[in-house]
Write a protein that holds these residues in place. Structure first.
Motif, PDB file in Angstrom:
ATOM      1  N   LEU A 171     -80.637  53.222  64.447  1.00 37.57           N
ATOM      2  CA  LEU A 171     -81.267  53.139  63.028  1.00 37.57           C
ATOM      3  C   LEU A 171     -80.999  51.818  62.400  1.00 37.57           C
ATOM      4  O   LEU A 171     -79.681  51.187  62.780  1.00 37.57           O
ATOM      5  N   GLU A 172     -81.596  51.564  61.574  1.00 35.27           N
ATOM      6  CA  GLU A 172     -81.357  49.932  61.065  1.00 35.27           C
ATOM      7  C   GLU A 172     -79.931  50.325  60.026  1.00 35.27           C
ATOM      8  O   GLU A 172     -79.350  49.207  59.689  1.00 35.27           O
ATOM      9  N   ARG A 173     -79.768  51.350  59.547  1.00 31.82           N
ATOM     10  CA  ARG A 173     -78.534  51.545  58.863  1.00 31.82           C
ATOM     11  C   ARG A 173     -77.227  51.523  59.677  1.00 31.82           C
ATOM     12  O   ARG A 173     -75.930  51.572  59.079  1.00 31.82           O
ATOM     13  N   PHE A 174     -77.574  51.574  60.991  1.00 31.14           N
ATOM     14  CA  PHE A 174     -76.483  51.480  62.001  1.00 31.14           C
ATOM     15  C   PHE A 174     -76.284  49.979  62.466  1.00 31.14           C
ATOM     16  O   PHE A 174     -77.200  49.437  62.826  1.00 31.14           O
ATOM     17  N   SER A 175     -74.951  49.594  62.513  1.00 30.25           N
ATOM     18  CA  SER A 175     -74.683  48.250  63.345  1.00 30.25           C
ATOM     19  C   SER A 175     -73.607  48.441  64.209  1.00 30.25           C
ATOM     20  O   SER A 175     -72.630  49.349  64.124  1.00 30.25           O
ATOM     21  N   ALA A 176     -73.460  47.286  65.281  1.00 30.63           N
ATOM     22  CA  ALA A 176     -72.409  47.405  66.132  1.00 30.63           C
ATOM     23  C   ALA A 176     -71.998  46.011  66.236  1.00 30.63           C
ATOM     24  O   ALA A 176     -72.762  45.003  66.264  1.00 30.63           O
ATOM     25  N   GLN A 177     -70.671  45.778  66.695  1.00 25.45           N
ATOM     26  CA  GLN A 177     -70.388  44.680  67.130  1.00 25.45           C
ATOM     27  C   GLN A 177     -69.081  44.812  68.511  1.00 25.45           C
ATOM     28  O   GLN A 177     -68.763  45.728  68.425  1.00 25.45           O
ATOM     29  N   GLN A 178     -69.052  43.726  69.379  1.00 27.18           N
ATOM     30  CA  GLN A 178     -68.044  43.737  70.290  1.00 27.18           C
ATOM     31  C   GLN A 178     -67.362  42.498  70.252  1.00 27.18           C
ATOM     32  O   GLN A 178     -67.686  41.155  69.919  1.00 27.18           O
ATOM     33  N   PHE A 179     -65.797  42.615  69.921  1.00 28.19           N
ATOM     34  CA  PHE A 179     -64.761  41.729  69.588  1.00 28.19           C
ATOM     35  C   PHE A 179     -64.393  40.917  70.812  1.00 28.19           C
ATOM     36  O   PHE A 179     -64.458  41.393  71.828  1.00 28.19           O
ATOM     37  N   PRO A 180     -63.778  39.625  70.310  1.00 29.12           N
ATOM     38  CA  PRO A 180     -63.294  38.873  71.678  1.00 29.12           C
ATOM     39  C   PRO A 180     -62.311  39.688  72.614  1.00 29.12           C
ATOM     40  O   PRO A 180     -62.378  39.596  73.739  1.00 29.12           O
ATOM     41  N   ASP A 181     -61.672  40.743  71.948  1.00 33.23           N
ATOM     42  CA  ASP A 181     -60.706  41.446  73.040  1.00 33.23           C
ATOM     43  C   ASP A 181     -61.409  42.771  73.618  1.00 33.23           C
ATOM     44  O   ASP A 181     -60.922  43.544  74.160  1.00 33.23           O
ATOM     45  N   LEU A 182     -62.644  42.600  73.507  1.00 28.71           N
ATOM     46  CA  LEU A 182     -63.801  43.792  74.106  1.00 28.71           C
ATOM     47  C   LEU A 182     -63.913  44.876  73.475  1.00 28.71           C
ATOM     48  O   LEU A 182     -64.631  45.413  73.811  1.00 28.71           O
ATOM     49  N   HIS A 183     -62.970  45.318  72.281  1.00 26.24           N
ATOM     50  CA  HIS A 183     -62.974  46.462  71.682  1.00 26.24           C
ATOM     51  C   HIS A 183     -64.541  46.340  70.818  1.00 26.24           C
ATOM     52  O   HIS A 183     -64.872  45.253  70.626  1.00 26.24           O
ATOM     53  N   SER A 184     -65.003  47.593  70.546  1.00 23.49           N
ATOM     54  CA  SER A 184     -66.027  47.385  69.740  1.00 23.49           C
ATOM     55  C   SER A 184     -66.098  48.508  68.762  1.00 23.49           C
ATOM     56  O   SER A 184     -65.369  49.562  68.782  1.00 23.49           O
ATOM     57  N   GLU A 185     -66.993  48.229  67.525  1.00 25.29           N
ATOM     58  CA  GLU A 185     -67.152  49.155  66.658  1.00 25.29           C
ATOM     59  C   GLU A 185     -68.755  49.300  66.233  1.00 25.29           C
ATOM     60  O   GLU A 185     -69.454  48.596  66.160  1.00 25.29           O
ATOM     61  N   LEU A 186     -68.726  50.628  65.750  1.00 21.70           N
ATOM     62  CA  LEU A 186     -69.975  51.005  65.312  1.00 21.70           C
ATOM     63  C   LEU A 186     -69.782  51.301  63.750  1.00 21.70           C
ATOM     64  O   LEU A 186     -69.340  52.255  63.497  1.00 21.70           O
ATOM     65  N   ASN A 187     -70.687  50.783  63.126  1.00 15.98           N
ATOM     66  CA  ASN A 187     -70.686  50.955  61.568  1.00 15.98           C
ATOM     67  C   ASN A 187     -71.968  51.733  61.423  1.00 15.98           C
ATOM     68  O   ASN A 187     -73.058  51.497  61.664  1.00 15.98           O
ATOM     69  N   LEU A 188     -71.920  52.722  60.568  1.00 11.54           N
ATOM     70  CA  LEU A 188     -72.897  53.787  59.942  1.00 11.54           C
ATOM     71  C   LEU A 188     -72.784  53.799  58.628  1.00 11.54           C
ATOM     72  O   LEU A 188     -71.763  53.855  57.972  1.00 11.54           O
ATOM     73  N   SER A 189     -73.766  53.289  57.765  1.00 14.98           N
ATOM     74  CA  SER A 189     -74.127  53.355  56.471  1.00 14.98           C
ATOM     75  C   SER A 189     -75.105  54.005  55.800  1.00 14.98           C
ATOM     76  O   SER A 189     -75.762  54.646  56.559  1.00 14.98           O
ATOM     77  N   SER A 190     -74.785  54.406  54.637  1.00 14.03           N
ATOM     78  CA  SER A 190     -76.070  55.136  53.912  1.00 14.03           C
ATOM     79  C   SER A 190     -76.182  56.407  54.425  1.00 14.03           C
ATOM     80  O   SER A 190     -77.232  56.876  54.809  1.00 14.03           O
TER      81      SER A 190
END
Lengths: 110, 110
Positions: A61-80
């Motif tokens: 969904l557009e309300r969700f976003s993710a990223q992967q950092f230089p140390d390769l861990h990742s975060e999934l952001n869920l909003s609204s």
């Protein structure tokens, strides 16, 4: 133990809020995948990152976003957040084709 | 996109019995994995098997890619085998966009 770690294990929040789920892949794995498992939709692919870059997008969904950092861990952001976002969110990692799944984060939206 | 079907949807066995779970997919695939989701929600890798046959203890799997199906055999079932078994497939060489089947729910009774 697959070697993939996810935090937190459980998350309870209210509608309209924003949360961040974290994933650490297996040592050496460059790819990270996010999946959502809900009762009505089953297991669905959300997004993949490879060495910091977005590689593939699924039913995210557009309300969700993710990223992967230089140390390769990742975060999934869920909003609204909505009630329907309540689900088990899995992270997986791979170095080739075989994917290994973390224990998941169970999100409950009240 | 690829459609994945699994049969049977539910299976109840007595401890010690054997079973065969089936996964059919609608198009050619480069990747196929079988997973076991235990009652605590963990997704455990069973086999990475885009083609051929593999065995691991009481479990074995066969994928006939040209006929678009895979079989998972469980012999001498134990109560710890209970849970949901998922087949997941991908057309991509790097396992992106995994499409999961709806699963087979297995209950092994003591």
């Amino acid at each position: 133990d697959s070697g993939v770690t996810q935090t937190p294990k459980h998350l309870i929040t209210a509608t309209g809020q924003r949360v961040t789920l974290r994933c650490s892949p297996r040592s050496g794995d460059l790819s990270v995948y996010w999946y959502q498992q809900s009762l009505d939709q089953g297991l669905q692919f959300l997004i993949q990152y490879y060495n910091g870059e977005e590689r593939a997008k699924g039913n995210i969904l557009e309300r969700f976003s993710a990223q992967q950092f230089p140390d390769l861990h990742s975060e999934l952001n869920l909003s609204s957040l909505e009630l329907g976002d309540s689900a088990l969110y899995f992270c997986a990692s791979s170095v080739g084709s075989e994917q290994f799944f973390g224990p998941g984060t169970r999100l409950t939206v009240l | 996109g690829i459609q994945v079907e699994q049969s049977p949807p539910d299976l109840i066995l007595q401890e010690g019995a054997n079973s065969t779970l089936r996964c059919n997919f609608s198009d050619s695939v480069n990747n196929l994995q079988w997973f076991h989701q235990n009652p605590w929600g963990q997704l455990i890798n069973l086999f990475y098997i885009p083609s051929g046959t593999k065995q691991n203890g009481r479990l074995s799997a066969t994928t006939v890619a040209t006929e678009r199906y895979s079989l998972l055999y469980i012999s001498s079932s134990q109560t710890t085998d209970s849970g949901v078994y998922f087949c997941a497939v991908s057309r991509d060489n790097y396992g992106q966009n995994f499409v999961f089947g709806p699963g087979t729910r297995l209950s092994v009774l003591p």
